[in-house]
Design an enzyme around this catalytic site. Structure first.
Site: not given
Lengths: 141, 473
Positions: B199, B396
């Site tokens: 990611n 986050h």
């Protein structure tokens, strides 16, 4: 022929089951399943090999440590696994010992790496020693 | 499991059984449906059972199941009674985000987007198996681990000012090198200065909406259309190895009996092993800071080369997403030092905290929340209320809702690239498969995640940014 491994749904990471007639064969197939998340092991040539030795307090720790070797060899030496050589698992007192040979090749432009395995985890790890031996593993990707 | 709704955005698992404190989840009705489908709630309850836990075990709006602790978990522990847990930090230690501003507008770079992205792709090593620029010696790696981003600045990557605008000043002072395993070092040497895969990404973005003009101004965000650069990566193999090593060392020392989940293994903060983990984790945190510092430097070089100048490309901030730290928090009305674990969560200090750079101290800490590939990201600001609500922490990122396996079945990397191009977003990646795995449909709705943060008050909206160029590892 028995399936080597299969992938199952997992929200954030990769989860697989590896099978074998023996514990050794199931461990070998788990190694191939792990490699399959990063490269196509069937396309990697057998040009070199690496001997790995792993100890574990129990089978889960042994499996974790064994699969970690694949990531370690990639990161430190750019070694790509193509197939499993000889593998032996022994129980000595309260400890399990594993010795195995990885066959494969050093990374070069002819190979494609398409994924990253960050770590092998204990999450949902299951080891069923009845035949077919089944190992379930979730890896952090 | 009993789940009590407190208000529109707050749910609670009341203290029961072996729980030492309640668990609280900040979420919305929509996001809660995802959370209920996996092990997030059970993992939050397990965390609430750990020794020395303070006040409440918190779960952030983007939560999903992790190992041991949920991703999006925040927990604080008493320094004498409490524990520290590698599973409470995660494998990618100091996975985090750095944001640079530019003085360019969307119009300025429009004709040069492709060139910029192609050049960044050449300059920043990414993908698995890509080595960093230099083969480091063990001695240099040691310095990186001890000094963090300071090492990078001393070696010509970026400026002193960048350090000031980095969480912890880009260096955790407790870091020690000698407790890292040989393996951690060997994995760390070839990977310094690399973005990685999965990611992790680097984006050229434009400011698409400003919610709070005054705060945006302080952060250096002037107007809509302004170009920013976001860098999302972590401590690579070195950090992953530290986590794996210390889980094993703690298992071997303390055994796994009675643990509901093996990755909840932990040590007393003050114990030998607890201290060794903390110092090694700090070394990995520093490695990641240094990584992002180097990448930021290369990005500035690329702008200089393609756009003619990198003037005004100041760092807005750099935040950690996976970390354990000793911080002062308010427990039962008293300020005291605790060991806070943020796993998939961002610190969100409000105005006045000493830890915030002086330029931001009057408004609060910048919070950077990356979205999924090709979607919006957000800049928020920390609040005073966040102290009481979440030990000054918020979300986050977007958080996955679909497995990579399923994403691969449903999406094609080439198609995603075409779809993004139609929306005006350039994409470059080392792997089509990686692009398909990171399809934005596999993630939670980032807009909903930040809405919850804003409404609860643990991080307030400042600006929304959208990508114009995406480089995926």
């Amino acid at each position: 022929m028995m399936k080597k491994y299969e992938f199952l749904a997992h929200t954030a990471d990769a989860k697989f089951r590896a099978f074998g007639r023996t514990l050794e064969e199931a461990f070998s197939n788990a190694a191939l399943a792990t490699a399959s998340l990063m490269w196509d092991w069937q396309k990697v040539e057998k040009r070199t090999k690496r001997k790995v030795k792993v100890k574990g307090k129990d089978l889960k720790q042994l499996l974790c440590g064994f699969l970690e070797e694949i990531i370690y060899l990639l990161d430190s030496e750019m070694f790509l696994l193509s197939s499993m050589g000889k593998i032996k698992i022994e129980k000595k007192g309260n400890q399990f010992n594993l010795e195995a040979f990885f066959e494969g090749d050093k990374y070069s432009d002819k190979y494609k790496i398409f994924g990253e395995v960050k770590a092998i985890t204990y999450n949902e790890m299951e080891i069923n020693e009845n035949r077919p031996v089944t190992l379930q593993v979730v890896v952090d990707v | 499991m009993e789940l009590k709704k407190i208000n529109e955005y707050t749910w609670e698992i009341p203290k029961q059984g072996e729980m030492r404190v309640p668990a609280r989840i900040y979420t919305s009705a929509l996001l809660l449906e995802n959370v209920k489908r996996d092990l997030t709630l059970r993992q939050a309850r397990n965390v609430a059972c750990l020794r020395g836990i303070q006040r409440i075990a918190y779960v952030m709006p983007d939560a999903h199941q992790g190992y041991g602790f949920p991703i999006g978990g925040v927990a604080a522990f008493d320094m004498d009674e409490g524990i520290i847990s590698p599973g409470g930090v995660g494998y990618d230690i100091n996975c985090g985000v750095r944001l640079l501003k530019t003085d360019y507008s969307e119009k300025d770079i429009h004709g040069k987007r492709k060139e910029l992205l192609a050049e960044i792709f050449r300059e920043v090593p990414a993908g698995v198996g890509k080595a960093g620029i230099t083969r480091l010696s063990r001695e240099v790696l040691k310095e990186v681990c001890i000094k963090g981003a300071e090492w990078a600045v001393e070696n010509g990557y970026g400026t002193r000012e960048d350090l000031e605008r980095t969480e912890e000043g880009g260096r955790m002072k407790e870091a020690e090198f000698r407790y890292l395993s040989k393996r951690a070092v060997e994995r760390g040497i070839p990977q310094l200065g690399t973005l990685g895969a999965g990611n992790h990404f680097l984006e050229i973005q434009k400011v698409s909406q400003i919610y709070n003009q005054d705060v945006a101004q302080v952060f250096g965000i002037q107007s809509e259309g302004q170009i920013l650069v976001m860098i999302h990566c972590g401590s690579r193999g070195l950090g992953h190895q530290v986590a794996s090593d210390y889980i094993r060392l703690m298992e071997n020392r303390y055994g796994t009996k009675g643990l509901p989940d093996r990755e909840l293994i932990h040590a007393h903060i003050r114990s030998e092993l607890g201290q060794e983990y903390y110092k090694s984790m700090s070394a990995a945190v520093n490695y990641a800071f240094s990584n992002r510092q180097m990448i930021a430097h290369w990005v500035r070089n690329v702008f200089e080369k393609i756009m003619g100048s990198s003037k005004g490309m100041d760092q807005i901030y750099d935040v950690c997403h996976n970390v354990a730290k000793f911080e002062n928090h308010k427990i039962d009305g008293q300020w005291k030092e605790v060991c806070i674990h943020r796993k998939g969560a961002t610190r969100s200090f409000g105005p006045g905290r000493d830890e915030i750079p002086s330029v931001y101290r009057a408004v609060g800490q910048p919070i950077i929340i990356p979205g999924s590939m090709g979607t919006a990201s957000y800049i928020l600001v920390g609040t005073l209320e966040a102290e009481e609500l979440s030990f000054s922490s918020t979300a986050h990122g977007a958080g996955r809702v679909m497995s990579r396996h399923e994403a691969l079945r449903r999406f094609r990397g080439e198609q995603i690239k075409r779809d993004l191009e139609r929306k005006g977003v350039e994409l470059k990646s080392t792997s089509w498969r990686g692009v398909a795995e990171e399809a934005s449909q596999a993630y939670k709705d980032i807009d909903e995640v930040v809405k919850v943060s804003h409404e609860v008050g643990i991080g307030k909206l400042v600006a929304r940014v959208t990508p114009v160029g995406v480089m995926k590892g």
